[in-house]
Design a protein around this motif. Structure first.
Motif, PDB file in Angstrom:
ATOM      1  N   VAL A  21      -5.069 -18.236 -10.414  1.00 30.01           N
ATOM      2  CA  VAL A  21      -4.133 -19.209 -10.829  1.00 30.01           C
ATOM      3  C   VAL A  21      -4.765 -20.326 -10.376  1.00 30.01           C
ATOM      4  N   ALA A  22      -4.804 -20.808  -9.324  1.00 29.61           N
ATOM      5  CA  ALA A  22      -5.075 -22.264  -8.303  1.00 29.61           C
ATOM      6  C   ALA A  22      -6.660 -22.821 -10.262  1.00 29.61           C
ATOM      7  N   GLU A  23      -7.542 -21.774  -9.899  1.00 28.28           N
ATOM      8  CA  GLU A  23      -8.791 -21.530 -10.306  1.00 28.28           C
ATOM      9  C   GLU A  23      -8.556 -22.404 -11.496  1.00 28.28           C
ATOM     10  N   TYR A  24      -7.835 -21.715 -12.511  1.00 31.43           N
ATOM     11  CA  TYR A  24      -7.588 -21.811 -13.346  1.00 31.43           C
ATOM     12  C   TYR A  24      -6.902 -23.402 -13.881  1.00 31.43           C
ATOM     13  N   PHE A  25      -6.020 -24.076 -12.697  1.00 29.77           N
ATOM     14  CA  PHE A  25      -5.631 -25.293 -12.861  1.00 29.77           C
ATOM     15  C   PHE A  25      -6.179 -26.452 -11.724  1.00 29.77           C
ATOM     16  N   GLY A  26      -7.385 -25.894 -11.549  1.00 25.43           N
ATOM     17  CA  GLY A  26      -7.986 -26.646 -10.827  1.00 25.43           C
ATOM     18  C   GLY A  26      -7.455 -27.738  -9.394  1.00 25.43           C
ATOM     19  N   ASP A  28      -7.075 -26.533  -5.343  1.00 23.15           N
ATOM     20  CA  ASP A  28      -7.248 -25.332  -4.004  1.00 23.15           C
ATOM     21  C   ASP A  28      -6.646 -24.264  -4.092  1.00 23.15           C
ATOM     22  N   PRO A  29      -7.324 -22.658  -4.174  1.00 24.19           N
ATOM     23  CA  PRO A  29      -6.592 -21.482  -3.481  1.00 24.19           C
ATOM     24  C   PRO A  29      -5.726 -21.472  -2.093  1.00 24.19           C
ATOM     25  N   THR A  30      -5.799 -22.327  -0.874  1.00 19.39           N
ATOM     26  CA  THR A  30      -4.867 -21.866  -0.431  1.00 19.39           C
ATOM     27  C   THR A  30      -3.713 -23.277  -0.753  1.00 19.39           C
ATOM     28  N   ILE A  31      -3.922 -23.938  -0.861  1.00 19.17           N
ATOM     29  CA  ILE A  31      -2.820 -24.985  -1.589  1.00 19.17           C
ATOM     30  C   ILE A  31      -2.002 -23.946  -2.168  1.00 19.17           C
ATOM     31  N   ALA A  32      -2.128 -23.072  -3.224  1.00 14.23           N
ATOM     32  CA  ALA A  32      -1.445 -22.329  -3.929  1.00 14.23           C
ATOM     33  C   ALA A  32      -0.885 -21.069  -3.413  1.00 14.23           C
ATOM     34  N   ARG A  33      -2.149 -20.953  -2.393  1.00 15.54           N
ATOM     35  CA  ARG A  33      -0.583 -19.783  -1.510  1.00 15.54           C
ATOM     36  C   ARG A  33       0.133 -20.542  -0.529  1.00 15.54           C
ATOM     37  N   VAL A  34      -0.291 -21.079   0.038  1.00 15.26           N
ATOM     38  CA  VAL A  34       0.863 -21.916   0.760  1.00 15.26           C
ATOM     39  C   VAL A  34       2.279 -22.093  -0.300  1.00 15.26           C
ATOM     40  N   ALA A  35       2.231 -22.963  -1.138  1.00 13.46           N
ATOM     41  CA  ALA A  35       3.218 -23.172  -1.946  1.00 13.46           C
ATOM     42  C   ALA A  35       3.726 -21.715  -3.085  1.00 13.46           C
ATOM     43  N   PHE A  36       2.927 -20.867  -3.361  1.00  9.75           N
ATOM     44  CA  PHE A  36       3.547 -19.341  -3.301  1.00  9.75           C
ATOM     45  C   PHE A  36       4.432 -18.493  -2.033  1.00  9.75           C
ATOM     46  N   VAL A  37       4.592 -19.226  -0.920  1.00 10.15           N
ATOM     47  CA  VAL A  37       5.209 -18.754   0.267  1.00 10.15           C
ATOM     48  C   VAL A  37       6.114 -19.283   0.254  1.00 10.15           C
ATOM     49  N   PHE A  38       6.031 -20.480   0.281  1.00  9.31           N
ATOM     50  CA  PHE A  38       7.314 -21.176   0.362  1.00  9.31           C
ATOM     51  C   PHE A  38       8.035 -21.165  -0.618  1.00  9.31           C
ATOM     52  N   SER A  39       7.408 -21.411  -2.209  1.00  4.05           N
ATOM     53  CA  SER A  39       8.664 -20.789  -3.074  1.00  4.05           C
ATOM     54  C   SER A  39       9.189 -19.739  -3.399  1.00  4.05           C
ATOM     55  N   ASN A  40       8.683 -18.505  -2.169  1.00  2.33           N
ATOM     56  CA  ASN A  40       9.301 -17.206  -2.033  1.00  2.33           C
ATOM     57  C   ASN A  40      10.904 -17.750  -1.794  1.00  2.33           C
ATOM     58  N   PHE A  41      10.796 -18.636  -0.337  1.00  2.00           N
ATOM     59  CA  PHE A  41      11.830 -18.981   0.054  1.00  2.00           C
ATOM     60  C   PHE A  41      13.336 -19.667  -0.171  1.00  2.00           C
ATOM     61  N   PHE A  42      12.805 -20.838  -2.055  1.00  2.53           N
ATOM     62  CA  PHE A  42      13.322 -21.269  -2.047  1.00  2.53           C
ATOM     63  C   PHE A  42      14.271 -20.238  -2.960  1.00  2.53           C
ATOM     64  N   LEU A  43      13.435 -19.782  -3.792  1.00  2.00           N
ATOM     65  CA  LEU A  43      13.661 -19.230  -4.584  1.00  2.00           C
ATOM     66  C   LEU A  43      14.020 -17.610  -4.683  1.00  2.00           C
ATOM     67  N   ASP A  44      14.485 -17.122  -3.268  1.00  2.37           N
ATOM     68  CA  ASP A  44      14.552 -15.814  -3.101  1.00  2.37           C
ATOM     69  C   ASP A  44      13.728 -14.512  -3.729  1.00  2.37           C
ATOM     70  N   GLY A  45      12.498 -14.605  -3.400  1.00  2.00           N
ATOM     71  CA  GLY A  45      11.737 -13.743  -3.745  1.00  2.00           C
ATOM     72  C   GLY A  45      11.155 -13.988  -4.919  1.00  2.00           C
ATOM     73  N   ALA A  46      11.731 -13.867  -5.547  1.00  2.00           N
ATOM     74  CA  ALA A  46      11.418 -13.849  -7.403  1.00  2.00           C
ATOM     75  C   ALA A  46       9.823 -14.381  -7.084  1.00  2.00           C
ATOM     76  N   PRO A  47       9.604 -15.093  -6.443  1.00  8.47           N
ATOM     77  CA  PRO A  47       7.744 -15.662  -7.232  1.00  8.47           C
ATOM     78  C   PRO A  47       7.611 -14.583  -6.932  1.00  8.47           C
ATOM     79  N   ILE A  48       8.264 -12.985  -5.821  1.00  6.74           N
ATOM     80  CA  ILE A  48       7.568 -11.769  -5.512  1.00  6.74           C
ATOM     81  C   ILE A  48       7.407 -10.848  -7.195  1.00  6.74           C
TER      82      ILE A  48
END
Length: 97
Positions: A21-26, A28-48
């Motif tokens: 997904v990170a490569e598709y949007f251009g 860094d994959p590390t930024i996408a992973r960090v955003a994924f982890v933080f979004s899990n806290f705010f969206l109650d696990g829906a990103p999982i």
């Protein structure tokens, strides 16, 4: 030519889905992973749930894209250093210690 979203083959932690997904949007994959982890806290696990859906439907990349891959090269071994020897003086006034 239309760009396809595929799983990353060279920057994967589990399945390469988030890196794909990170490569598709251009980004860094590390930024996408960090955003994924933080979004899990705010969206109650829906990103999982979204991760498992994307993991099931995203195809693997056909060729290896070298955009984020950093090859590891082992450094050559350095010879062991000899420990420094204490300096001695002819007039050793502190010999009592």
């Amino acid at each position: 030519m239309m760009k396809k979203m595929t799983k990353s083959q060279n920057n994967r932690v589990l399945t390469g889905t988030i890196a794909g997904v990170a490569e598709y949007f251009g980004i860094d994959p590390t930024i996408a992973r960090v955003a994924f982890v933080f979004s899990n806290f705010f969206l109650d696990g829906a990103p999982i749930l979204l991760y498992f859906v994307l993991m099931a439907i995203m195809p693997k990349a056909e060729s290896r894209n070298q955009s984020y891959e950093r090859p590891y090269s082992r450094p050559e071994r350095q010879p062991k250093r000899q420990p420094k020897q204490a300096e001695t003086t002819a007039d050793d006034a502190w010999s009592d210690f």
